[in-house]
Design an enzyme around this catalytic site. Structure first.
Site, mmCIF file in Angstrom:
data_model
loop_
_atom_site.group_PDB
_atom_site.id
_atom_site.type_symbol
_atom_site.label_atom_id
_atom_site.label_comp_id
_atom_site.label_asym_id
_atom_site.label_seq_id
_atom_site.Cartn_x
_atom_site.Cartn_y
_atom_site.Cartn_z
ATOM 1 N N ASP A 29 4.105 -27.730 0.852
ATOM 2 C CA ASP A 29 5.217 -27.592 1.391
ATOM 3 C C ASP A 29 5.979 -25.901 0.796
ATOM 4 O OD1 ASP A 29 4.868 -29.731 2.420
ATOM 5 O OD2 ASP A 29 6.821 -30.558 1.985
ATOM 6 N N VAL A 31 4.040 -23.415 -0.402
ATOM 7 C CA VAL A 31 3.174 -22.583 0.114
ATOM 8 C C VAL A 31 3.433 -22.146 1.337
ATOM 9 C CG1 VAL A 31 0.991 -21.999 0.567
ATOM 10 C CG2 VAL A 31 1.335 -23.180 -1.404
ATOM 11 N N ASP A 66 -1.187 -20.224 5.849
ATOM 12 C CA ASP A 66 -1.224 -21.583 6.723
ATOM 13 C C ASP A 66 -2.578 -22.160 6.306
ATOM 14 O OD1 ASP A 66 -0.668 -22.699 9.186
ATOM 15 O OD2 ASP A 66 -1.973 -21.579 10.205
ATOM 16 N N ASP A 69 -2.048 -24.145 2.430
ATOM 17 C CA ASP A 69 -1.224 -25.447 2.485
ATOM 18 C C ASP A 69 -1.996 -26.787 3.064
ATOM 19 O OD1 ASP A 69 -1.138 -24.942 5.000
ATOM 20 O OD2 ASP A 69 1.009 -24.448 5.132
ATOM 21 N N ASP A 87 4.514 -27.339 9.000
ATOM 22 C CA ASP A 87 3.728 -25.983 9.261
ATOM 23 C C ASP A 87 3.893 -25.766 10.781
ATOM 24 O OD1 ASP A 87 1.508 -24.512 8.064
ATOM 25 O OD2 ASP A 87 0.375 -25.670 9.753
ATOM 26 N N ASP A 91 5.362 -21.913 11.808
ATOM 27 C CA ASP A 91 4.248 -21.094 12.376
ATOM 28 C C ASP A 91 5.057 -20.546 13.762
ATOM 29 O OD1 ASP A 91 2.281 -21.594 10.950
ATOM 30 O OD2 ASP A 91 1.304 -23.088 12.531
#
Length: 218
Positions: A29, A31, A66, A69, A87, A91
């Protein structure tokens, strides 16, 4: 399209780095959050000033988070609904920052309302493309289609064009036309991808409804 091939390659390349982050106690999380923050900062600091080359370098360095992680989560055996949600949500934030920053450039020193509108259209259409898949999956459909221009393609086309356009500041002639071309390609490609996903969801929903009715009648 790129997801199928590029992700597998970069996953192998980044696995040792992901393992290193795990050993020093970094969470997936963290990252995700740092990567998104870096993309947003790189876009909003550099792009509105027309610093496309350096902005793209900064963004590209953080975009790989992306992949890192997810790799970390798999190594830890911690793949979770929360991680997938975070994530996916971030994004959208990163994509909005990139195209929003390009819109700011064209609304200001870039001096092109048409390209400003095109950048905004790329932002909006990309969000809708992502929403169609998420919404289709939410109602229980696989949305099994490889779209023409999905998120990976949108990022690669836009960032490569931005980076090359930035070489104009170093005296390379003619490269500044690449970014407007990329915006049109991403915009048109997103519309095609949206159509592909809508058609797929319509077909899959009709098949699912037919199976459900057949099961009820039996």
């Amino acid at each position: 399209m790129l997801n199928k091939y590029a992700r597998a390659f970069f996953t192998r390349v980044l696995t040792p780095f992901a393992a290193l982050l795990i050993r020093i106690g970094v969470s997936p999380d963290a990252v995700t959050l740092v990567g998104t923050g870096g993309v947003v900062a790189g876009a909003l600091v550099f792009y509105p000033l027309g610093e496309f080359f350096w902005g793209t370098i900064v963004i590209t360095l953080f975009v790989f988070s992306d992949l890192v992680d997810g790799n970390m989560a798999r190594q830890l055996g911690r793949s979770s609904r929360w991680g997938a949600f975070l994530d996916s949500t971030l994004d959208r934030v990163a994509d909005s920052a990139i195209f929003g920053a390009l819109a700011l450039w064209y609304a200001g020193r870039g001096d092109s309302l048409m390209l400003c509108a095109m950048a905004i259209f790329c932002l909006a259409s990309g969000q809708v493309v992502s929403y169609t898949k998420a919404r289709g999956e939410a109602i229980g459909l696989p949305v099994n289609v490889n779209g023409l221009v999905e998120r990976a393609e949108r990022l690669v086309i836009t960032l490569v064009a931005c980076g090359l356009s930035g070489l104009h500041a170093f005296g390379v002639p003619g490269v500044e036309i690449l970014l407007p071309i990329a915006l049109w390609v991403v915009g048109v490609g997103s519309v095609v991808t949206l159509g592909q996903r809508v058609v797929t969801v319509r077909r899959e929903s009709a098949e699912a409804d037919a199976m459900a009715q057949g099961g009820n009648s039996a």
